[in-house]
Design a protein around this motif. Structure first.
Motif, PDB file in Angstrom:
ATOM      1  N   ILE A  64       0.840  -1.206   0.000  1.00 48.89           N
ATOM      2  CA  ILE A  64       0.000   0.000   0.000  1.00 48.89           C
ATOM      3  C   ILE A  64       0.870   1.249   0.000  1.00 48.89           C
ATOM      4  CG2 ILE A  64      -1.568   1.360   1.454  1.00 48.89           C
ATOM      5  CD1 ILE A  64      -2.916  -1.371   2.184  1.00 48.89           C
ATOM      6  N   ASP A  65       1.891   1.263   0.834  1.00 46.62           N
ATOM      7  CA  ASP A  65       2.798   2.417   0.891  1.00 46.62           C
ATOM      8  C   ASP A  65       3.433   2.685  -0.472  1.00 46.62           C
ATOM      9  OD1 ASP A  65       2.221   2.583   3.608  1.00 46.62           O
ATOM     10  OD2 ASP A  65       4.124   1.665   4.230  1.00 46.62           O
ATOM     11  N   ASP A  66       3.898   1.616  -1.128  1.00 48.09           N
ATOM     12  CA  ASP A  66       4.544   1.794  -2.433  1.00 48.09           C
ATOM     13  C   ASP A  66       3.541   2.199  -3.517  1.00 48.09           C
ATOM     14  OD1 ASP A  66       7.083   1.350  -1.489  1.00 48.09           O
ATOM     15  OD2 ASP A  66       7.414  -0.503  -2.619  1.00 48.09           O
ATOM     16  N   TYR A  67       2.340   1.616  -3.493  1.00 49.83           N
ATOM     17  CA  TYR A  67       1.326   2.023  -4.469  1.00 49.83           C
ATOM     18  C   TYR A  67       0.961   3.498  -4.276  1.00 49.83           C
ATOM     19  CZ  TYR A  67       0.172  -2.525  -6.569  1.00 49.83           C
ATOM     20  OH  TYR A  67       0.191  -3.703  -7.272  1.00 49.83           O
ATOM     21  N   GLN A  68       0.890   3.954  -3.025  1.00 50.55           N
ATOM     22  CA  GLN A  68       0.586   5.369  -2.782  1.00 50.55           C
ATOM     23  C   GLN A  68       1.682   6.261  -3.353  1.00 50.55           C
ATOM     24  OE1 GLN A  68       0.072   5.118   1.498  1.00 50.55           O
ATOM     25  NE2 GLN A  68      -2.132   5.424   1.296  1.00 50.55           N
ATOM     26  N   GLN A  69       2.926   5.869  -3.141  1.00 51.49           N
ATOM     27  CA  GLN A  69       4.045   6.653  -3.681  1.00 51.49           C
ATOM     28  C   GLN A  69       4.007   6.658  -5.211  1.00 51.49           C
ATOM     29  OE1 GLN A  69       6.115   8.479  -1.800  1.00 51.49           O
ATOM     30  NE2 GLN A  69       7.060   9.269  -3.641  1.00 51.49           N
ATOM     31  N   ALA A  70       3.752   5.489  -5.793  1.00 50.71           N
ATOM     32  CA  ALA A  70       3.666   5.396  -7.262  1.00 50.71           C
ATOM     33  C   ALA A  70       2.542   6.277  -7.791  1.00 50.71           C
ATOM     34  CB  ALA A  70       3.450   3.938  -7.685  1.00 50.71           C
ATOM     35  N   ALA A  71       1.385   6.232  -7.127  1.00 50.65           N
ATOM     36  CA  ALA A  71       0.239   7.038  -7.579  1.00 50.65           C
ATOM     37  C   ALA A  71       0.568   8.527  -7.543  1.00 50.65           C
ATOM     38  CB  ALA A  71      -0.988   6.735  -6.717  1.00 50.65           C
ATOM     39  N   GLN A  72       1.207   8.962  -6.469  1.00 51.46           N
ATOM     40  CA  GLN A  72       1.583  10.379  -6.369  1.00 51.46           C
ATOM     41  C   GLN A  72       2.552  10.767  -7.486  1.00 51.46           C
ATOM     42  OE1 GLN A  72       3.149  10.648  -2.401  1.00 51.46           O
ATOM     43  NE2 GLN A  72       1.141  10.966  -1.483  1.00 51.46           N
ATOM     44  N   LEU A  73       3.541   9.911  -7.733  1.00 49.32           N
ATOM     45  CA  LEU A  73       4.516  10.217  -8.788  1.00 49.32           C
ATOM     46  C   LEU A  73       3.865  10.206 -10.168  1.00 49.32           C
ATOM     47  CD1 LEU A  73       7.562   8.196  -7.424  1.00 49.32           C
ATOM     48  CD2 LEU A  73       7.442  10.683  -7.727  1.00 49.32           C
ATOM     49  N   TYR A  74       3.038   9.199 -10.438  1.00 48.11           N
ATOM     50  CA  TYR A  74       2.350   9.155 -11.739  1.00 48.11           C
ATOM     51  C   TYR A  74       1.509  10.417 -11.934  1.00 48.11           C
ATOM     52  CZ  TYR A  74       3.466   4.217 -12.720  1.00 48.11           C
ATOM     53  OH  TYR A  74       4.089   3.023 -13.011  1.00 48.11           O
ATOM     54  N   GLN A  75       0.803  10.831 -10.890  1.00 51.33           N
ATOM     55  CA  GLN A  75      -0.033  12.028 -11.003  1.00 51.33           C
ATOM     56  C   GLN A  75       0.827  13.261 -11.278  1.00 51.33           C
ATOM     57  OE1 GLN A  75      -2.206  13.266  -7.473  1.00 51.33           O
ATOM     58  NE2 GLN A  75      -3.918  13.880  -8.774  1.00 51.33           N
ATOM     59  N   SER A  76       1.924  13.412 -10.537  1.00 53.63           N
ATOM     60  CA  SER A  76       2.772  14.596 -10.719  1.00 53.63           C
ATOM     61  C   SER A  76       3.465  14.598 -12.081  1.00 53.63           C
ATOM     62  CB  SER A  76       3.810  14.695  -9.596  1.00 53.63           C
ATOM     63  OG  SER A  76       4.787  13.698  -9.720  1.00 53.63           O
ATOM     64  N   GLN A  77       3.632  13.411 -12.665  1.00 47.92           N
ATOM     65  CA  GLN A  77       4.265  13.303 -13.973  1.00 47.92           C
ATOM     66  C   GLN A  77       3.252  13.361 -15.116  1.00 47.92           C
ATOM     67  OE1 GLN A  77       6.363   9.601 -13.358  1.00 47.92           O
ATOM     68  NE2 GLN A  77       7.841  10.538 -11.973  1.00 47.92           N
ATOM     69  N   GLY A  78       1.968  13.481 -14.764  1.00 40.73           N
ATOM     70  CA  GLY A  78       0.929  13.585 -15.790  1.00 40.73           C
ATOM     71  C   GLY A  78       0.586  12.272 -16.469  1.00 40.73           C
ATOM     72  N   ASN A  79       0.938  11.159 -15.855  1.00 39.88           N
ATOM     73  CA  ASN A  79       0.653   9.842 -16.429  1.00 39.88           C
ATOM     74  C   ASN A  79      -0.681   9.364 -15.863  1.00 39.88           C
ATOM     75  OD1 ASN A  79       0.561   7.151 -17.193  1.00 39.88           O
ATOM     76  ND2 ASN A  79       2.772   6.859 -16.949  1.00 39.88           N
ATOM     77  N   THR A  80      -1.770   9.821 -16.482  1.00 43.90           N
ATOM     78  CA  THR A  80      -3.104   9.581 -15.932  1.00 43.90           C
ATOM     79  C   THR A  80      -3.520   8.115 -15.993  1.00 43.90           C
ATOM     80  OG1 THR A  80      -4.082  10.218 -18.039  1.00 43.90           O
ATOM     81  CG2 THR A  80      -3.935  11.918 -16.349  1.00 43.90           C
ATOM     82  N   VAL A  81      -3.124   7.391 -17.019  1.00 39.83           N
ATOM     83  CA  VAL A  81      -3.506   5.980 -17.126  1.00 39.83           C
ATOM     84  C   VAL A  81      -2.858   5.165 -16.014  1.00 39.83           C
ATOM     85  CG1 VAL A  81      -3.366   3.909 -18.569  1.00 39.83           C
ATOM     86  CG2 VAL A  81      -3.956   6.103 -19.599  1.00 39.83           C
ATOM     87  N   SER A  82      -1.571   5.327 -15.827  1.00 37.13           N
ATOM     88  CA  SER A  82      -0.876   4.591 -14.769  1.00 37.13           C
ATOM     89  C   SER A  82      -1.353   5.038 -13.390  1.00 37.13           C
ATOM     90  CB  SER A  82       0.634   4.763 -14.890  1.00 37.13           C
ATOM     91  OG  SER A  82       1.092   4.147 -16.081  1.00 37.13           O
TER      92      SER A  82
END
Length: 97
Positions: A64-82
């Motif tokens: 869960i911790d890693d998925y949260q970090q990934a989600a934040q990074l994907y969002q900040s990078q504009g990768n909406t699908v991921s």
């Protein structure tokens, strides 16, 4: 900009981590993914891959911790699908607890 040898080393570490995960050496995979993240801390895909590995190990909180970090990074990078996919994975993990 990272050098070619740096990028090559990171890619080799990613391959090692993936190979370990596929072969069932989850602890070895986590260690290799962690080393990749030490070198490239903004790589959302590595956080997601390590989250999958943690899930295979039954370590849902770390996943869960890693998925949260990934989600934040994907969002900040504009990768909406991921970002969307990662949020779905988070939702599934949380509902399984």
């Amino acid at each position: 900009m990272p050098s070619d040898s740096f990028s090559e080393n990171v890619n080799l570490l990613r391959e090692l981590a993936s190979e370990r995960a596929v072969s069932g050496d989850y602890q070895g995979a986590v260690e290799a993914f962690t080393e990749v993240l030490r070198l490239t801390p903004d790589d959302a895909s590595v956080f997601a891959a390590r989250a999958i590995t943690y899930t295979q190990m039954g370590n849902n909180q770390s996943a869960i911790d890693d998925y949260q970090q990934a989600a934040q990074l994907y969002q900040s990078q504009g990768n909406t699908v991921s970002h969307w996919f990662t949020l779905r994975q988070l939702e599934k993990l949380r509902s399984a607890e």
